[in-house]
Write a protein that holds these residues in place. Structure first.
Motif, short mmCIF file in Angstrom:
data_model
loop_
_atom_site.label_atom_id
_atom_site.label_comp_id
_atom_site.label_asym_id
_atom_site.label_seq_id
_atom_site.Cartn_x
_atom_site.Cartn_y
_atom_site.Cartn_z
N LEU A 176 33.35 31.72 52.61
CA LEU A 176 34.67 32.27 52.41
C LEU A 176 35.64 31.19 52.24
N ASP A 177 35.40 29.90 53.13
CA ASP A 177 36.22 28.84 52.93
C ASP A 177 36.51 28.14 51.72
N ARG A 178 35.44 28.50 50.81
CA ARG A 178 35.36 27.81 49.32
C ARG A 178 35.99 28.77 48.42
N MET A 179 36.26 30.03 48.93
CA MET A 179 36.86 30.91 47.69
C MET A 179 38.34 30.55 47.41
N PRO A 180 38.80 31.03 46.46
CA PRO A 180 40.22 31.10 46.40
C PRO A 180 40.86 31.98 47.54
N SER A 181 42.30 31.69 47.66
CA SER A 181 42.93 32.39 48.56
C SER A 181 42.91 33.85 48.32
N ALA A 182 43.41 34.70 49.38
CA ALA A 182 43.52 35.98 48.93
C ALA A 182 44.44 36.45 48.15
N ALA A 183 45.78 35.45 48.30
CA ALA A 183 46.93 35.65 47.22
C ALA A 183 46.30 35.56 45.89
N THR A 184 45.44 34.53 45.55
CA THR A 184 45.26 34.20 44.32
C THR A 184 44.42 35.05 43.76
N LEU A 185 43.48 35.58 44.59
CA LEU A 185 42.32 36.63 44.11
C LEU A 185 43.21 37.97 43.70
N ASP A 186 44.05 38.16 44.43
CA ASP A 186 44.69 39.44 44.47
C ASP A 186 45.46 39.24 43.00
N LYS A 187 46.25 38.22 42.92
CA LYS A 187 46.85 38.20 41.49
C LYS A 187 46.07 38.02 40.49
N PHE A 188 44.97 37.69 40.54
CA PHE A 188 43.80 37.42 39.49
C PHE A 188 43.51 38.90 39.00
N ALA A 189 43.36 39.71 39.98
CA ALA A 189 42.59 41.13 39.68
C ALA A 189 43.57 41.95 39.10
N TYR A 190 44.94 41.74 39.47
CA TYR A 190 46.02 42.43 38.93
C TYR A 190 46.16 42.08 37.63
N ARG A 191 46.32 40.77 37.32
CA ARG A 191 46.59 40.51 36.06
C ARG A 191 45.50 40.95 34.97
N VAL A 192 44.21 41.07 35.26
CA VAL A 192 43.31 41.31 34.15
C VAL A 192 43.38 42.85 33.92
N ASN A 193 43.45 43.48 35.19
CA ASN A 193 43.46 44.77 34.95
C ASN A 193 44.86 45.31 34.28
N ALA A 194 45.99 44.89 34.54
CA ALA A 194 47.02 45.16 34.01
C ALA A 194 47.21 44.89 32.46
N ALA A 195 46.54 43.73 31.97
CA ALA A 195 46.40 43.36 30.69
C ALA A 195 45.69 44.35 29.71
N VAL A 196 44.52 44.78 30.54
CA VAL A 196 43.48 45.59 29.62
C VAL A 196 43.90 47.01 29.57
N PHE A 197 44.69 47.55 30.69
CA PHE A 197 45.03 48.94 30.94
C PHE A 197 45.54 49.44 29.55
N PRO A 198 46.50 48.84 28.83
CA PRO A 198 47.07 49.48 27.51
C PRO A 198 46.03 49.58 26.48
N LEU A 199 45.01 48.82 26.42
CA LEU A 199 43.62 49.05 25.40
C LEU A 199 42.85 50.05 26.11
#
Length: 360
Positions: A255-278
């Motif tokens: 887990l030290d080598r993973m992106p931060s929790a804030a970065t992961l949270d932002k990534f998940a939100y952005r991809v889900n929000a982007a594809v939800f209209p489709l």
């Protein structure tokens, strides 16, 4: 056997060979990613970053005073005002980890080899999908086998597109290649169907529109779900560090080598929000197709119901991310529930529930 039938059978064999070849190369990519993580674990970069993070002032702690000098040469000490920000629950000022390679040259080498192998496997899989399309003389997603091999190709293609756009998601490589191997394993054993013509209900141009968007949505939702899973582990890890606890050696190494929790949270939100209209469009297109095929737009068929349930679940996730009290872990859990609904809508409904969509 006429020439056309022989040609179709030949391309069907090509498709099977290409899919099995892709599985072999995905296996090599999976092993290369394992090597990347193993050699990366020998790096001290992640542990050093964690130690620096642990020594930072805790959130909400008094900010250091600031000394200023006036024009007349006098000095004064001012208290730095406390800045209050509204952020997701569990988000912290923590830097991203160095990645699976851990900053090591050998780890990075294996990581780049893994990506090269993934590109090759994706090309073979995509060629297998195209060969299947030629063998059946139509788009290759008329049954669960064809949907699965196409879904895997789109998921990997989307992942590679993110990498080409310089997005830091190589940490997902091990999870992705393992998942795609499982997907293709199910496709070639449980779901395999010989090349054949479509059932009458599927013989429509809406197959191209409706199912293609469903496949793409599922592939992107998968990436968002992967981000949410890793976020939950990384967030727990950061919380332990913030409390002064010492996580286990394995958790620290990974887990030290993973992106931060804030970065992961932002990534998940952005991809889900982007594809939800489709996904919304996918449901509307399916309703229009149902009107053409069965004379009604909505009939409470299990596939229709679970498509709508999935839509509601993702709508709840997006709403939760916009609500202060439901950001962070709660929203991530909602996102995973929504993706579980999507998976059940494909696998569970098709395999275990009788309905108008049982043709797959």
């Amino acid at each position: 056997m006429n020439l056309a039938a022989a040609t179709n059978e030949t391309f069907a064999e090509y498709s099977n060979t290409l899919i099995y070849s892709a599985m072999a190369v995905y296996t090599l990519a999976f092993l290369a990613h394992i090597a990347e993580w193993i050699f990366g674990s020998r790096s001290k970069v992640g542990r050093t970053a964690a130690a620096l993070t642990a020594n930072r002032p805790a959130a909400g702690a008094a900010a250091p005073a600031v000394q200023v000098r006036g024009k007349d040469g006098s000095t004064a000490v001012l208290d730095k005002p406390k800045v209050v920000t509204r952020s997701a629950t569990g988000s912290r000022d923590v830097p991203d980890g160095p990645g699976a390679a851990g900053g090591t040259e050998k780890g990075d080498l294996y990581g780049r080899i893994a990506i090269s192998l993934t590109v090759l496997a994706w090309a073979l899989q995509t060629a297998g999908v195209v060969a299947r399309a030629i063998s059946v003389q139509r788009v290759p997603w008329g049954n669960m086998y064809e949907f699965s091999i196409t879904f895997g190709a789109v998921a990997v293609g989307t992942y590679l597109a993110f990498l080409a756009a310089k997005k830091n998601i190589r940490w997902m490589g091990l999870l992705l290649t393992g998942t795609i191997l499982a997907d293709l394993g199910l496709a070639t054993t449980v779901f395999y169907t010989e090349s054949d013509q479509l059932v009458p209900a599927l013989d429509s141009y809406w197959l191209v529109i409706h199912v293609s968007t469903a496949i793409f949505c599922g592939a992107v939702f998968y990436l968002g779900a992967a981000g949410s899973v890793v976020y939950l582990f990384r967030d727990s890890y950061e919380a332990k560090l913030a409390r002064g606890e010492k996580p286990g050696a394995f958790a620290t190494s990974v887990l030290d080598r993973m992106p931060s929790a804030a970065t992961l949270d932002k990534f998940a939100y952005r991809v889900n929000a982007a594809v939800f209209p489709l996904w919304t469009f996918t449901i509307i297109a399916g309703a229009i197709w149902a009107g053409d095929a069965w004379g009604r737009y909505w009939g409470w068929d299990p596939k229709e119901v679970w498509s709508f349930i999935t839509w509601v679940a993702y709508a709840c996730y997006l709403h939760a991310r916009a609500t202060a009290g439901w950001k962070g872990r709660k929203a991530a859990v909602l996102g995973l529930i929504a993706f579980a609904c999507w998976l059940w809508n494909y696998y569970g409904v098709n395999m275990f529930v009788q309905g108008l969509h049982s043709y797959a």
